[in-house]
Design a protein around this motif. Structure first.
Motif, short mmCIF file in Angstrom:
data_model
loop_
_atom_site.label_atom_id
_atom_site.label_comp_id
_atom_site.label_asym_id
_atom_site.label_seq_id
_atom_site.Cartn_x
_atom_site.Cartn_y
_atom_site.Cartn_z
N GLY A 2 -10.47 -6.57 -3.39
CA GLY A 2 -9.00 -7.05 -2.85
C GLY A 2 -7.60 -6.60 -2.22
O GLY A 2 -7.16 -6.82 -1.16
N VAL A 3 -7.13 -5.98 -3.52
CA VAL A 3 -5.51 -5.61 -3.34
C VAL A 3 -5.95 -4.11 -2.16
O VAL A 3 -4.70 -4.77 -1.50
CB VAL A 3 -5.05 -5.12 -5.44
N ILE A 4 -6.73 -3.43 -2.49
CA ILE A 4 -6.98 -2.83 -1.42
C ILE A 4 -7.00 -3.22 0.18
O ILE A 4 -6.22 -2.18 0.86
CB ILE A 4 -7.88 -1.18 -1.72
N MET A 6 -5.55 -6.11 1.10
CA MET A 6 -3.94 -6.37 1.35
C MET A 6 -3.44 -5.61 1.26
O MET A 6 -2.22 -5.46 2.99
CB MET A 6 -3.30 -6.86 -0.53
N PHE A 7 -3.77 -3.72 1.56
CA PHE A 7 -2.15 -3.15 1.19
C PHE A 7 -3.10 -2.02 2.58
O PHE A 7 -1.89 -2.29 3.09
CB PHE A 7 -2.41 -1.80 0.27
N TYR A 41 -11.23 4.26 3.46
CA TYR A 41 -11.48 2.95 3.23
C TYR A 41 -13.08 2.83 2.99
O TYR A 41 -14.07 2.25 2.15
CB TYR A 41 -10.51 1.52 3.57
N GLN A 68 5.39 1.16 1.62
CA GLN A 68 5.85 0.74 1.35
C GLN A 68 7.21 1.18 1.92
O GLN A 68 8.52 0.03 1.89
CB GLN A 68 5.45 0.91 -0.07
#
Length: 98
Positions: A2-4, A6-7, A41, A68
């Motif tokens: 899930g974090v990937i 989001m990024f 991904y 970022q």
């Protein structure tokens, strides 16, 4: 995972941030890196993770760093343009001894 995701979604918006910041060269580079990020991904999700330091691996992590940096630049530009910040700057200038 899930974090990937989001990024990746934040990275997908990044070329538009660079365009708002009037940095079209960075927007083009980030768009190219974005393609590699999504390919990496899907390779990880559907097959197996590519080896370290492959092209897609490098594009993924360089794209994350670039994303970022873009978000930090965008936040700085937004704060500098805010009326409250501008008012505090003029107030600070008025209180300084000449």
């Amino acid at each position: 995972m899930g974090v990937i995701v989001m990024f990746l979604l934040l990275s997908t918006i990044t070329p538009f941030l660079f365009l708002l910041l009037k940095k079209p060269a960075f927007a083009i580079v980030q768009s190219i890196l974005l393609v590699g990020m999504w390919v990496y991904y899907f390779q990880v999700i559907l097959y197996t993770a590519p080896a370290a330091f492959t092209v897609t691996w490098s594009m993924f992590y360089i794209g994350l760093v670039g994303s970022q940096i873009a978000w930090i630049l965008f936040i700085i530009a937004t704060v500098e343009q805010s009326p409250a910040y501008q008012a505090s700057l003029t107030k600070e200038k008025d209180t300084l001894p000449s």
